[in-house]
Each structure stands twice: as structure tokens, then as C-alpha cells.
Design a protein around this motif. Structure first.
Motif, PDB file in Angstrom:
ATOM      1  N   ALA A  83       0.824  -1.209   0.000  1.00 23.01           N
ATOM      2  CA  ALA A  83       0.000   0.000   0.000  1.00 23.01           C
ATOM      3  C   ALA A  83       0.858   1.259   0.000  1.00 23.01           C
ATOM      4  O   ALA A  83       0.578   2.211  -0.733  1.00 23.01           O
ATOM      5  CB  ALA A  83      -0.931  -0.009   1.210  1.00 23.01           C
ATOM      6  N   GLY A  86       2.580   1.692  -3.416  1.00 25.64           N
ATOM      7  CA  GLY A  86       1.600   1.990  -4.448  1.00 25.64           C
ATOM      8  C   GLY A  86       1.099   3.416  -4.360  1.00 25.64           C
ATOM      9  O   GLY A  86       1.004   4.123  -5.379  1.00 25.64           O
ATOM     10  N   GLN A  87       0.775   3.859  -3.163  1.00 25.10           N
ATOM     11  CA  GLN A  87       0.302   5.235  -2.990  1.00 25.10           C
ATOM     12  C   GLN A  87       1.376   6.227  -3.399  1.00 25.10           C
ATOM     13  O   GLN A  87       1.108   7.229  -4.083  1.00 25.10           O
ATOM     14  CB  GLN A  87      -0.122   5.466  -1.536  1.00 25.10           C
ATOM     15  CG  GLN A  87      -1.413   4.746  -1.159  1.00 25.10           C
ATOM     16  CD  GLN A  87      -2.031   5.292   0.120  1.00 25.10           C
ATOM     17  OE1 GLN A  87      -1.918   6.457   0.419  1.00 25.10           O
ATOM     18  NE2 GLN A  87      -2.689   4.427   0.873  1.00 25.10           N
ATOM     19  N   GLY A 112      -8.563  -0.957  -7.008  1.00 23.04           N
ATOM     20  CA  GLY A 112      -7.467  -0.092  -7.429  1.00 23.04           C
ATOM     21  C   GLY A 112      -7.781   0.711  -8.671  1.00 23.04           C
ATOM     22  O   GLY A 112      -7.217   1.789  -8.879  1.00 23.04           O
ATOM     23  N   GLU A 115      -9.670   3.633  -7.461  1.00 16.90           N
ATOM     24  CA  GLU A 115      -8.704   4.468  -6.734  1.00 16.90           C
ATOM     25  C   GLU A 115      -7.828   5.259  -7.701  1.00 16.90           C
ATOM     26  O   GLU A 115      -7.490   6.413  -7.436  1.00 16.90           O
ATOM     27  CB  GLU A 115      -7.873   3.587  -5.804  1.00 16.90           C
ATOM     28  CG  GLU A 115      -8.692   3.092  -4.610  1.00 16.90           C
ATOM     29  CD  GLU A 115      -7.975   2.046  -3.773  1.00 16.90           C
ATOM     30  OE1 GLU A 115      -7.901   2.214  -2.554  1.00 16.90           O
ATOM     31  OE2 GLU A 115      -7.488   1.041  -4.347  1.00 16.90           O
ATOM     32  N   TYR A 144      -5.151   1.880  -1.576  1.00 15.29           N
ATOM     33  CA  TYR A 144      -4.498   2.858  -2.440  1.00 15.29           C
ATOM     34  C   TYR A 144      -5.207   4.209  -2.380  1.00 15.29           C
ATOM     35  O   TYR A 144      -5.380   4.892  -3.377  1.00 15.29           O
ATOM     36  CB  TYR A 144      -4.451   2.355  -3.884  1.00 15.29           C
ATOM     37  CG  TYR A 144      -3.476   1.213  -4.114  1.00 15.29           C
ATOM     38  CD1 TYR A 144      -2.237   1.174  -3.473  1.00 15.29           C
ATOM     39  CD2 TYR A 144      -3.792   0.175  -4.990  1.00 15.29           C
ATOM     40  CE1 TYR A 144      -1.343   0.132  -3.688  1.00 15.29           C
ATOM     41  CE2 TYR A 144      -2.897  -0.860  -5.216  1.00 15.29           C
ATOM     42  CZ  TYR A 144      -1.680  -0.880  -4.563  1.00 15.29           C
ATOM     43  OH  TYR A 144      -0.792  -1.914  -4.797  1.00 15.29           O
TER      44      TYR A 144
END
Length: 258
Positions: A83, A86-87, A112, A115, A144
Motif C-alpha cells: 500500500a 503503491g500510494q 485499485g 482508486e 491505495y
């Protein structure tokens, strides 16, 4: 730019980034996230590009979620890192990009995928689009940025309902709730996004980047969005675009922003 899972088209001041994993309904895996980061970064650094449209290949899906096979056996530590990275690499990166990003949501935008669409600066959906955050049906939560951005866009109550029920909503419901700005037939999706992009390119890219930063500040913990707006407003007075924009207005002509 050669990627395995991402396609890029450039049309003068506009770039179209397409997630291209049609056999997986364009699901996001680690490689695709890295490729998208690189694509957005390079396009943001390209001074010719004024707007980026992000979409998915085919007619079925924008991005139908994350690639579950990739993390189904992860530990707590690995899930946390998934997480966080990815963020950092994609979702927060896109939200804070100085170049405007429009999400053209063509079909399923789940997990995702939704997101990613929410990280874009605004969204246009095809009439067959379906959106949702189904993570709790897998025993996990959106990781995310979904719990944060969804509540910002549709309000706490609607966000709680979508997350807790794991239900999908239609494009029209998404429009009614403020999740997307427009709903059109799929054939008209990219043309409308291009039309909106054309209107954006007429304006000052310097000012738009400052506006993005100011709007986002309101959703950042411990940051006074009004103070950021005041600062960026003042800084605008020192730009060539401000001089050109105000001069063009007084001379009753269209501005020619560099």
C-alpha cells in the motif's frame, strides 16, 4: 517510451495513457504501477504536454482492480509495504501532478481501478461504467487511498455504504453522487475528454499547476488550504503567464501562454 502494460499516444499538447492488460481486464500489478509512474513522470516533465487522459484498453474495463494473485499470500509487513509503495509511486503521485489528469472511465473501475480514477483530477464515465470498492468482500480494505478520496468526493455516508456493502454503482449514480463529472456513450467518451482537454490547454499551465496544489492542500492533514491558496495566488503575480494573461485581457485578445 516502451512499456509492456501501458500504451502512450501523444497528440500535440495532449497525451493519452492506456492501461493495456485486456486479458486481465487491465488489473493493476506491481509492474503496471511502476510503468504508470514512469509514464506520468515523463509526460509531466515534457513541457509540450498540457493535459493527460488515462483510460483502459478495450470496452469492458478501465481498470478492474488489483491483481489479487500477486498479493494473496502476503504477510502484514508485505501488505503494508504494498500500500505504501503503491500510494507513493502512483496514486498520490497522480493526484499531486502539476499536469491535469482526466480519467476516462470506460467500463469497470473497481478497487485499485476506482482508486486510480479518483486520484485523477476529475473523471468522465461511459454509460456502461460500473464503479466500486469491493475489497471488504476479500477480507481487506482499500489500500491505495480509496477510504480517503471516496469520502472526499461523495461524502462520508455514501463512502461508508459503498465500502461496507462492496456494491458497484452505475455511471449515472456516480454522476449523481459527484464521483464523475459527465456520463456519455462509450463512443463519445474520448472525444469529450479531448474537448475538455482542449479547453484546459487554452489556459495557463503555470496557474493550473498552482491551482491543483492549492485545491489538494485542503485535503492534507495539518495544512491550511486557505494559506496555500494565498501563497500561490501571490506567486502567480511573478509569472510570465500572469503578465501575458492580464495584458491580453486589457488588449482584448486571446492570451498566448508559453
Amino acid at each position: 517510451m516502451d512499456f509492456e502494460n501501458v500504451l502512450i499516444e501523444q497528440h500535440t499538447n495532449l497525451a493519452i495513457v492506456t492501461v493495456n492488460r485486456p486479458k486481465k481486464l487491465n488489473a493493476l500489478n506491481t509492474q503496471t504501477i511502476k510503468e504508470l509512474h514512469t509514464a506520468f513522470k515523463r509526460l509531466d516533465e515534457n513541457t509540450e504536454i498540457k493535459v493527460i487522459i488515462v483510460t483502459g484498453s478495450g470496452e469492458k474495463a478501465f481498470v478492474a482492480g488489483a491483481d489479487i494473485k500477486e498479493f494473496s499470500d502476503f504477510t502484514v509487513e508485505e501488505g503494508t509495504e504494498l500500500a505504501r509503495k503503491g500510494q507513493e509511486l502512483l496514486f498520490d503521485f497522480v493526484q499531486n501532478l502539476g499536469t491535469p489528469v482526466i480519467a476516462a472511465v470506460n467500463g469497470f473501475a473497481l478497487g485499485g481501478g476506482l482508486e486510480l480514477a479518483m486520484a485523477a483530477h476529475f473523471r468522465v464515465a461511459s454509460s456502461n461504467a460500473k464503479m466500486g470498492l469491493p475489497e471488504v468482500s476479500l477480507g481487506v480494505i482499500p489500500g491505495y487511498g480509496g477510504t480517503q478520496r471516496l469520502s472526499q468526493l461523495v461524502g462520508k455516508g455514501k463512502a461508508m455504504e459503498m465500502i461496507m456493502t462492496a456494491n458497484m454503482i452505475s455511471a449515472e449514480e456516480a454522476k449523481d453522487w459527484g464521483l464523475v463529472n459527465y456520463v456519455v456513450e462509450q463512443i463519445d467518451l474520448l472525444p469529450l475528454c479531448k474537448k475538455l482537454a482542449g479547453k484546459i490547454t487554452n489556459n495557463s499551465s503555470v496557474a493550473i499547476a498552482a491551482a491543483i496544489k492549492s485545491v489538494n492542500a485542503n485535503y492534507t492533514n495539518c495544512v491550511n488550504g486557505y494559506s496555500v491558496e494565498i501563497e500561490n495566488f501571490g506567486l502567480s503575480f511573478g509569472t510570465n503567464d500572469f503578465k501575458e494573461g492580464t495584458t491580453a485581457f486589457l488588449e482584448k485578445r486571446k492570451p498566448n501562454f508559453e
